[in-house]
Design a protein around this motif. Sequence first.
Motif, PDB file in Angstrom:
ATOM      1  N   TYR A  38       0.805  -1.223   0.000  1.00  0.00           N
ATOM      2  CA  TYR A  38       0.000   0.000   0.000  1.00  0.00           C
ATOM      3  C   TYR A  38       0.845   1.284   0.000  1.00  0.00           C
ATOM      4  O   TYR A  38       0.571   2.201  -0.787  1.00  0.00           O
ATOM      5  CB  TYR A  38      -0.955  -0.016   1.192  1.00  0.00           C
ATOM      6  N   PRO A  39       1.880   1.394   0.844  1.00  0.00           N
ATOM      7  CA  PRO A  39       2.680   2.636   0.826  1.00  0.00           C
ATOM      8  C   PRO A  39       3.364   2.881  -0.518  1.00  0.00           C
ATOM      9  O   PRO A  39       3.504   4.030  -0.942  1.00  0.00           O
ATOM     10  CB  PRO A  39       3.710   2.406   1.941  1.00  0.00           C
ATOM     11  N   ASP A 121       7.863   5.058   7.460  1.00  0.00           N
ATOM     12  CA  ASP A 121       6.449   4.669   7.432  1.00  0.00           C
ATOM     13  C   ASP A 121       6.217   3.358   6.679  1.00  0.00           C
ATOM     14  O   ASP A 121       5.529   2.460   7.168  1.00  0.00           O
ATOM     15  CB  ASP A 121       5.614   5.778   6.788  1.00  0.00           C
ATOM     16  N   ALA A 122       6.785   3.264   5.482  1.00  0.00           N
ATOM     17  CA  ALA A 122       6.545   2.072   4.649  1.00  0.00           C
ATOM     18  C   ALA A 122       7.128   0.821   5.294  1.00  0.00           C
ATOM     19  O   ALA A 122       6.500  -0.249   5.280  1.00  0.00           O
ATOM     20  CB  ALA A 122       7.148   2.283   3.268  1.00  0.00           C
ATOM     21  N   ARG A 123       8.320   0.928   5.868  1.00  0.00           N
ATOM     22  CA  ARG A 123       8.957  -0.242   6.483  1.00  0.00           C
ATOM     23  C   ARG A 123       8.193  -0.694   7.729  1.00  0.00           C
ATOM     24  O   ARG A 123       7.999  -1.895   7.947  1.00  0.00           O
ATOM     25  CB  ARG A 123      10.410   0.068   6.823  1.00  0.00           C
ATOM     26  N   VAL A 124       7.771   0.268   8.540  1.00  0.00           N
ATOM     27  CA  VAL A 124       6.989  -0.078   9.728  1.00  0.00           C
ATOM     28  C   VAL A 124       5.660  -0.700   9.324  1.00  0.00           C
ATOM     29  O   VAL A 124       5.186  -1.663   9.944  1.00  0.00           O
ATOM     30  CB  VAL A 124       6.763   1.172  10.610  1.00  0.00           C
ATOM     31  N   VAL A 127       6.270  -4.384   8.348  1.00  0.00           N
ATOM     32  CA  VAL A 127       6.511  -5.230   9.527  1.00  0.00           C
ATOM     33  C   VAL A 127       5.205  -5.460  10.282  1.00  0.00           C
ATOM     34  O   VAL A 127       4.880  -6.589  10.673  1.00  0.00           O
ATOM     35  CB  VAL A 127       7.564  -4.585  10.450  1.00  0.00           C
ATOM     36  N   MET A 128       4.447  -4.392  10.487  1.00  0.00           N
ATOM     37  CA  MET A 128       3.170  -4.500  11.196  1.00  0.00           C
ATOM     38  C   MET A 128       2.212  -5.426  10.453  1.00  0.00           C
ATOM     39  O   MET A 128       1.560  -6.297  11.053  1.00  0.00           O
ATOM     40  CB  MET A 128       2.542  -3.107  11.347  1.00  0.00           C
ATOM     41  N   TRP A 129       2.156  -5.282   9.133  1.00  0.00           N
ATOM     42  CA  TRP A 129       1.225  -6.079   8.331  1.00  0.00           C
ATOM     43  C   TRP A 129       1.638  -7.548   8.296  1.00  0.00           C
ATOM     44  O   TRP A 129       0.796  -8.440   8.297  1.00  0.00           O
ATOM     45  CB  TRP A 129       1.135  -5.493   6.932  1.00  0.00           C
TER      46      TRP A 129
END
Length: 354
Positions: A38-39, A121-124, A127-129
């Motif tokens: 998504y990012p 933002d994109a990396r976090v 990882v979260m997803w």
Amino acid sequence: MIASQEQQDDIKSTVHAARTSGAIALVGVAPAVLGLGYPWYLATLHDFAAERHVWSALLALALTLAVPASAFASIYILGRQLTVTPGRIALQRLAHLTFASPPLYVILGVFLYLMKINGADARVWMVMWLMILCGTLLVLVTESKVGAAARSVRLNTAPVRVAHGVASITIIVLFLFPHLGNHAVAILGVDTHRAVMLVLRHLYRAGLIEPALIALFLFQIVSGLVLIAPKIGSTRQGLLDVLQTASGAYLVIFIASHMNAVFVLARYFGTDTDYAWATGLPTGLLGDAWNVRLIPHYGLGVWLVLAHIACGLRTVMLSHNVPSQRANAICWAAIAAGTLWSTVIIAGMMGARI
């Protein structure tokens, strides 16, 4: 030894059930896998827009919107199933969370900004997803052990539903419709929006009204979660039932994200939460690499809040014995009106003027 006809039927039934379960799992997981990127879809949209590659930018926008769109299709398909299992509920929860990707990515970005973690933002997000996906897959893997013991519990949500409705009406009258009307007139110009905004602020920023509205919004988040929970385990849900549940899940995160941005991010730094702040002027929503995430966030958010109200009205009508055909027709008419209203708002936010 040749298996009996009964044994062969059992084998065929087991194979069919396994294939069906596999297909259902794929339906539930696929949107979340798509959501991993998504990012990057948003970043691609911003880059193509900056380079004036219109068709490529539209393709990137379509890919961005494919995440919530595929999640909605997943919610609908899962909601049509006749049986409820822990794995199926986990997949429905995953699909609802994926549907809310736009506000979820916005609130993540604001939290990281407040923590002074820039550019991650994109990396976090990834990882979260991945953690969310792993948790869902673990439920699916262990389903055979706990599925037989699982029992659906019927909750009496009627009092919560009534309170949620009363709070909704209060918010709609005191804030939401005036606020969205204010955003709609922005298509006439930023100065027009500001003139109307300054008048309306005397109402919803009044000494007693603003704290009451904040409390009502917080109540809507909590009560909304209470109302969504049993519906996620429901079967044979129609399209409007799914829209009500999915929009509710989206709005839970959208409201939390919007309140965090207004009362924590903006007011903490002394920023006026006017139209210029909301639309990222002077660069605009499309011209800034961070602000581009607000396009699907606002675009879906405005439409879904109006669609959620329409679906809530339908629920009230059905509970008062209005024929389902008439209730559905009124609901769709309200959704059509909400679509027109939200289109005007988003067009204005993207810079269109008349």
